[in-house]
Design a protein around this motif. Sequence first.
Motif, PDB file in Angstrom:
ATOM      1  N   HIS A  55       0.817  -1.208   0.000  1.00 55.65           N
ATOM      2  CA  HIS A  55       0.000   0.000   0.000  1.00 55.65           C
ATOM      3  C   HIS A  55       0.855   1.264   0.000  1.00 55.65           C
ATOM      4  O   HIS A  55       0.376   2.327  -0.399  1.00 55.65           O
ATOM      5  N   HIS A  56       2.120   1.136   0.407  1.00 59.68           N
ATOM      6  CA  HIS A  56       3.004   2.294   0.339  1.00 59.68           C
ATOM      7  C   HIS A  56       3.189   2.755  -1.110  1.00 59.68           C
ATOM      8  O   HIS A  56       3.380   3.951  -1.371  1.00 59.68           O
ATOM      9  N   TRP A  59       0.423   5.126  -1.733  1.00 59.34           N
ATOM     10  CA  TRP A  59       0.604   6.426  -1.065  1.00 59.34           C
ATOM     11  C   TRP A  59       1.599   7.293  -1.844  1.00 59.34           C
ATOM     12  O   TRP A  59       1.415   8.506  -1.945  1.00 59.34           O
ATOM     13  N   GLU A  60       2.639   6.688  -2.392  1.00 68.11           N
ATOM     14  CA  GLU A  60       3.642   7.464  -3.120  1.00 68.11           C
ATOM     15  C   GLU A  60       3.023   8.163  -4.324  1.00 68.11           C
ATOM     16  O   GLU A  60       3.296   9.336  -4.592  1.00 68.11           O
ATOM     17  N   ASP A  63       0.545  10.868  -3.110  1.00 64.43           N
ATOM     18  CA  ASP A  63       1.264  12.018  -2.551  1.00 64.43           C
ATOM     19  C   ASP A  63       1.775  12.943  -3.648  1.00 64.43           C
ATOM     20  O   ASP A  63       1.786  14.166  -3.492  1.00 64.43           O
ATOM     21  N   ILE A 204      -7.443   1.838   1.725  1.00 63.46           N
ATOM     22  CA  ILE A 204      -7.181   2.932   0.794  1.00 63.46           C
ATOM     23  C   ILE A 204      -8.190   4.058   0.996  1.00 63.46           C
ATOM     24  O   ILE A 204      -7.832   5.241   1.020  1.00 63.46           O
ATOM     25  N   ARG A 207      -7.329   6.188   4.004  1.00 64.31           N
ATOM     26  CA  ARG A 207      -6.212   7.094   3.746  1.00 64.31           C
ATOM     27  C   ARG A 207      -6.658   8.281   2.875  1.00 64.31           C
ATOM     28  O   ARG A 207      -6.264   9.421   3.128  1.00 64.31           O
ATOM     29  N   THR A 211      -6.599  12.313   3.679  1.00 63.45           N
ATOM     30  CA  THR A 211      -5.941  13.269   2.788  1.00 63.45           C
ATOM     31  C   THR A 211      -6.874  14.422   2.434  1.00 63.45           C
ATOM     32  O   THR A 211      -6.465  15.590   2.409  1.00 63.45           O
ATOM     33  N   TYR A 291       1.041  15.063  10.744  1.00 66.94           N
ATOM     34  CA  TYR A 291       1.376  15.077   9.321  1.00 66.94           C
ATOM     35  C   TYR A 291       2.435  16.134   9.047  1.00 66.94           C
ATOM     36  O   TYR A 291       2.488  17.170   9.716  1.00 66.94           O
ATOM     37  N   ILE A 295       1.851  14.352   4.630  1.00 64.81           N
ATOM     38  CA  ILE A 295       2.291  12.962   4.748  1.00 64.81           C
ATOM     39  C   ILE A 295       2.131  12.527   6.204  1.00 64.81           C
ATOM     40  O   ILE A 295       2.625  13.188   7.122  1.00 64.81           O
ATOM     41  N   ARG A 296       1.458  11.407   6.416  1.00 69.95           N
ATOM     42  CA  ARG A 296       1.232  10.897   7.767  1.00 69.95           C
ATOM     43  C   ARG A 296       2.545  10.487   8.402  1.00 69.95           C
ATOM     44  O   ARG A 296       3.352   9.771   7.798  1.00 69.95           O
TER      45      ARG A 296
END
Length: 659
Positions: A55-56, A59-60, A63, A204, A207, A211, A291, A295-296
């Motif tokens: 899942h990272h 996020w990338e 972001d 997802i 998150r 955001t 954050y 970014i968390r």
Amino acid sequence: MRGNVSRLTTKGAAPVSAKGGASYDASSISVLEGLEAVRKRPGMYIGSTDSGGLHHLVWEVVDNAVDEHLAGHAQRIRLAVRTDGGVEVTDDGRGIPVAKHAKERKPAVEVVLTKLHAGGKFDQQSYAVSGGLHGVGVSVVNALSERTEVEVSRDGVRHAMAFERGKRARALEQVGKSKKTGTVLRFWPDTTIFDDPVFEGERIATRLRETALLNPGLRIDFVDERDGREESFRFTRGLADFVRELSGDDEPLIPRPIEIHRAEEVNGQSLACDIAVTWSGQRNDERMRSYVNVIRTADGGAHEEGFRKGFTGTLNRWGQANKAFKKGDPALTGDDLREGLRAVVSVKMPDPQFEGQTKGKLGSAVMRSFVERAVNEALGEWLDQNPTLGRRIVKRAQVAAKAREAARQARDLTRRKGLLDQTSSGLPGKLADCSSRNPAECELYIVEGDSAGGSSKLARDRHTQAILPLRGKVLNVERAQMQKVLANAEIQNLVRAIGTGIGDDFDYAKLRYHKVVILSDADVDGGHITTLLLTFFYRLMPKLVDGGHLFVAQPPLWLLRKGDLVRYAMTDRERDKLLRTDFKNKGKVEPQRFKGLGEMNPQQLWDTTMDPATRTLLRVSVDDAQHADETFGLLMGESAADRRTWIEANARYADNVDV
């Protein structure tokens, strides 16, 4: 806890001799070029190759799209989880540049996707603030994907190119005209790298919701094509909405959240912080989110430290000055003041220093003093303007302090009686310990009842596996007072066997087993016992869970045998599938249902549940502490009405119910 476990499999490895082997000379030195290093050591870039690392990747990419919003160019982001296992992220920003890069002599978009530390975020020219500051995010996504496709719309033209495992598979080309601008990036995770490359829709969505809460006015659309789920997130009040989300349906202690907004230049750096704070009037747990540039920071860092110091100091000083404390009352600790706290701390700065590529902890010391100063001034002003609410906050913390002191006295009394001190009290009599004294290879199996304990003792590897039988169902620690918890015999046995102590007294150095395995029957009662034990560990030994030491074993529910053909099934559905496949045309088969572990002979228990080569263990982890806390409070707490409502709403999803 659904969705918060990862399968642990054991694979053999060839022995390595301490002496001999190939010679070590210059030819032994390997140099990994470009994205090859990422594929060879993915954990260095995304933390792991389990669900968290998978899942990272999402996020990338998200972001990067959010950075376009922060730069003032994107107002809408769309994320779709595809039915073919891929993810597609679309934004209406400027679009990644496509012109040829002067130094690399390749299109800029290709450089961004294939070169580490390549991007427009290093000099603060294109992005004043950004989360993706290391410049490795999207290139790492490309390296760890079977295929990556990118479409860029800018200057009236739509361009496209593709990659496979980090290498260009389709050169950049014009594929049409476009009146809009933006970027579309699709990727399919590499199945040879990730343990289980299946994206969790709820994870997802959570998150993306966070955001949107952090970016007032930004619209984020989420589509899960696998089940038809569609949601849109857009908020106007930002962090004030966020802390209300953290509170859920709880009645707040104060009518409106305290909001702090501060921006200034410090040593040539433009710093800003936005903070929202409130308290639950019903629950005692602390829920904080922090954050940096949206970014968390799951592990906190300098901004959280500054918030806590300013928060605790200001409330204590105000309480003393306004005689909110009685004579002789001790100063309130941060834990007292943060009981029931709901807070979001969001900071922005041009060049944050994170610890690790996953950006879990902020290390920029300048932000610590900046946030502390902002909290001191703004919170002090709010307290002076709202003295009645200030006294309400202080009074709640004083109640927490008294409860904390009562719990400490109970622990001290218990310790004096020798119940929590492993040295003085010895190990529980029911514990069948292993012979190894190396905690890294030792495992503790917690089983229900003497019958299961007898089978597991005979089945185990005596060198590395210890067995602790428990009598009956463990006390529900969600409802019980600490004095009652510490007086419970089964909990005393658990604490003694593990050796670390509980709560604030938890000591990693005394951990006797690096794997603590819950082994209960594969039925409803076994599931209830597992839930009670999970509640115990989550509430009283959270560091054991955070450290990845807690597991749930998966014993089979059915045995199928026809002649020499033997198979085990975990569920009714798996049993039926085996009957249709492995036992097809084998004649009549009478499946045997295991009503409990005690019905399995030692060899069966070893083969299916305890043999490291064949067993399935689920590692327990908590990806969303707030959600976990709410779930335990709902299912194991005092409110029967809330629990009934939840059961009625979710009963249709239950299967394999044993009635």
